[in-house]
Design a protein around this motif. Structure first.
Motif, PDB file in Angstrom:
ATOM      1  N   GLN A 104      -7.697   4.842  -1.576  1.00  0.00           N
ATOM      2  CA  GLN A 104      -7.621   3.982  -2.755  1.00  0.00           C
ATOM      3  C   GLN A 104      -7.250   2.553  -2.382  1.00  0.00           C
ATOM      4  O   GLN A 104      -7.786   1.596  -2.942  1.00  0.00           O
ATOM      5  N   VAL A 105      -6.338   2.415  -1.416  1.00  0.00           N
ATOM      6  CA  VAL A 105      -5.932   1.074  -0.993  1.00  0.00           C
ATOM      7  C   VAL A 105      -7.115   0.325  -0.381  1.00  0.00           C
ATOM      8  O   VAL A 105      -7.348  -0.857  -0.690  1.00  0.00           O
ATOM      9  N   ILE A 106      -7.884   1.000   0.481  1.00  0.00           N
ATOM     10  CA  ILE A 106      -9.045   0.338   1.089  1.00  0.00           C
ATOM     11  C   ILE A 106     -10.071  -0.015   0.015  1.00  0.00           C
ATOM     12  O   ILE A 106     -10.684  -1.100   0.046  1.00  0.00           O
ATOM     13  N   ALA A 107     -10.281   0.884  -0.940  1.00  0.00           N
ATOM     14  CA  ALA A 107     -11.215   0.596  -2.030  1.00  0.00           C
ATOM     15  C   ALA A 107     -10.770  -0.636  -2.815  1.00  0.00           C
ATOM     16  O   ALA A 107     -11.586  -1.483  -3.188  1.00  0.00           O
ATOM     17  N   ASP A 108      -9.468  -0.731  -3.050  1.00  0.00           N
ATOM     18  CA  ASP A 108      -8.947  -1.898  -3.773  1.00  0.00           C
ATOM     19  C   ASP A 108      -9.143  -3.174  -2.964  1.00  0.00           C
ATOM     20  O   ASP A 108      -9.541  -4.217  -3.512  1.00  0.00           O
ATOM     21  N   ALA A 130       0.828  -1.217   0.000  1.00  0.00           N
ATOM     22  CA  ALA A 130       0.000   0.000   0.000  1.00  0.00           C
ATOM     23  C   ALA A 130       0.860   1.263   0.000  1.00  0.00           C
ATOM     24  O   ALA A 130       1.577   1.543   0.954  1.00  0.00           O
ATOM     25  N   GLY A 131       0.793   2.013  -1.081  1.00  0.00           N
ATOM     26  CA  GLY A 131       1.510   3.277  -1.188  1.00  0.00           C
ATOM     27  C   GLY A 131       3.001   3.158  -1.430  1.00  0.00           C
ATOM     28  O   GLY A 131       3.697   4.177  -1.533  1.00  0.00           O
ATOM     29  N   ILE A 132       3.532   1.935  -1.539  1.00  0.00           N
ATOM     30  CA  ILE A 132       4.969   1.742  -1.705  1.00  0.00           C
ATOM     31  C   ILE A 132       5.431   2.230  -3.083  1.00  0.00           C
ATOM     32  O   ILE A 132       4.799   1.939  -4.102  1.00  0.00           O
ATOM     33  N   ASN A 133       6.517   2.982  -3.092  1.00  0.00           N
ATOM     34  CA  ASN A 133       7.173   3.418  -4.326  1.00  0.00           C
ATOM     35  C   ASN A 133       6.243   4.225  -5.238  1.00  0.00           C
ATOM     36  O   ASN A 133       6.247   4.073  -6.456  1.00  0.00           O
ATOM     37  N   VAL A 173       8.299   4.641   1.079  1.00  0.00           N
ATOM     38  CA  VAL A 173       7.032   4.723   1.810  1.00  0.00           C
ATOM     39  C   VAL A 173       6.282   5.978   1.370  1.00  0.00           C
ATOM     40  O   VAL A 173       6.887   7.037   1.171  1.00  0.00           O
ATOM     41  N   ALA A 174       4.975   5.871   1.238  1.00  0.00           N
ATOM     42  CA  ALA A 174       4.170   7.027   0.826  1.00  0.00           C
ATOM     43  C   ALA A 174       4.361   8.180   1.804  1.00  0.00           C
ATOM     44  O   ALA A 174       4.226   8.002   3.015  1.00  0.00           O
TER      45      ALA A 174
END
Length: 388
Positions: free
Chosen positions: A63-67, A16-19, A28-29
């Protein structure tokens, strides 16, 4: 749920959010604390202009939770109850809402008090009573709230089947998925229109953030709710989103340990002389066991039980624990214990509590990831003292 799906969730949570930082290459984001963002020029906005409306850190988390929930739009809110209140913005005075009689006390309090103010019409029903549910749906509600497993008695409803009958009368279905997280259940894949969480709980997992999130199945519904979230100012902060995003990365591995411990705790309690009843969907004899097995990837780490001797025995139990902390909330790495009647569901009248099956002898526990032998030793001592 297939092994491939579980593996995908694990990888998605860790990544999640990496790179994603295109400016400096941060792995890290980054945390973006700016409250406002410059325009490129007159009437020429960038992606973000004001943090109540949109924030890069919050957008990454959403966005990560939505995914993970396999939805279209994620909206991060300041609290879990803010997410519930946001859903209420879809309702008008002529609309009818159906909620379960045994839902979380905060949700019950919100819906009943908004209904008293005339914001909408409300029907409270035992959703495991098919006739009662059918009677409620005959009123053609605009929204049906589901909570499966329920808080605190771990009752189950078949989300897919209930959603079908709700959609048949034109109702939207919103599911509280806080007790399981997207690692163990994805209501949108079962037909629901909205799924929501208190991210304070398992998603963050470390009891240091208060927040909420909801995810919509369609972009159209998500855009409408995002507009309201900005309008009434209930979006979550960048810092809370950053912490929750960090906690999310270990969600699958935490849930694995939570569940391993919870199964041993449930077995221990079921065979203890100080316990009258244990409510845990992982038991084959639990009324919702088959439903849980069908729609969940695991049975979770929440359970509740009735202590012999009533409220006085409960007090003695609480006073003789060291590993378990008497506190509100759930889903952190630490084990918590609570008395629903006077804590999580104190906003309900006693009559409503009893109607939902919440007695003075009922105890709810959130099983943490401590060494399970320490957890069992603590419960054994406390329960022994409760009967003296």
């Amino acid at each position: 749920m297939s092994i491939e799906k579980i593996s995908n969730i694990t990888t998605s949570a860790v990544r999640a959010g990496i790179n994603t930082d295109e400016h400096h290459g941060a792995v890290v984001a980054p945390l973006h604390l700016s409250s406002t963002y410059s325009l490129k020029g007159f009437n020429d906005k960038r992606q973000f202009d004001y943090s109540r409306t949109g924030n890069p850190t919050r957008a990454t988390f959403a966005q990560v939770i939505a995914d993970l929930e396999q939805g279209s739009v994620g909206i991060v809110t300041s609290t879990g109850m803010a997410a519930v209140h946001l859903i209420c913005q879809l309702l008008s005075t002529d609309d009818t809402v159906v909620i379960p009689h045994d839902c979380y006390g905060g949700s019950f309090r919100l819906f009943t008090h908004l209904a008293k103010r005339g914001q909408f019409k409300l029907i409270v029903v035992d959703q495991n009573d098919q006739q009662a549910l059918d009677n409620a749906l005959a009123h053609k509600p605009k929204l049906v709230l589901l909570e499966s497993p329920s808080n605190p008695l771990l009752r189950l409803v078949d989300i897919e089947e209930v959603t079908k009958v709700c959609h048949a009368v034109g109702a939207l279905v919103a599911v509280d998925n806080t007790f399981l997280s997207p690692a163990l259940q994805q209501p949108l894949t079962l037909g629901a229109d909205i799924v929501f969480h208190s991210t304070t709980k398992y998603i963050n997992g470390h009891s240091d953030v208060v927040g909420g999130v909801l995810v919509t199945k369609t972009a159209e519904l998500g855009e409408k709710l995002a507009w309201w979230a900005n309008c009434i100012g209930i979006t979550g902060s960048a810092f809370d989103s950053f912490l929750a995003l960090r906690g999310l990365k270990t969600l699958p591995v935490r849930m694995k340990q939570h569940q391993e411990n919870a199964l041993q705790v449930a077995d221990f309690l079921q065979n203890h002389d100080a316990i009258d009843a244990v409510y845990f969907p992982g038991f084959p004899e639990h009324p919702g066991h088959e439903i849980a097995t069908k729609q969940q990837a695991g049975y979770g780490a929440m359970l509740s039980f009735e202590v012999k001797g009533g409220v006085e025995a409960v007090k003695k139990l609480f006073n003789n624990l060291q590993i378990f902390t008497l506190a509100q909330s759930l889903g952190g790495v630490e084990s918590l214990i609570s008395h629903p009647s006077t804590m999580t569901h104190a906003g309900m009248e006693i009559a409503d509590q009893l109607e939902a099956g919440i007695t003075q002898s009922l105890v709810r526990i959130s099983v943490g990831i401590e060494d399970v032998e320490d957890i069992l030793t603590d419960l054994s001592h406390g329960l022994a003292q409760s009967q003296l």
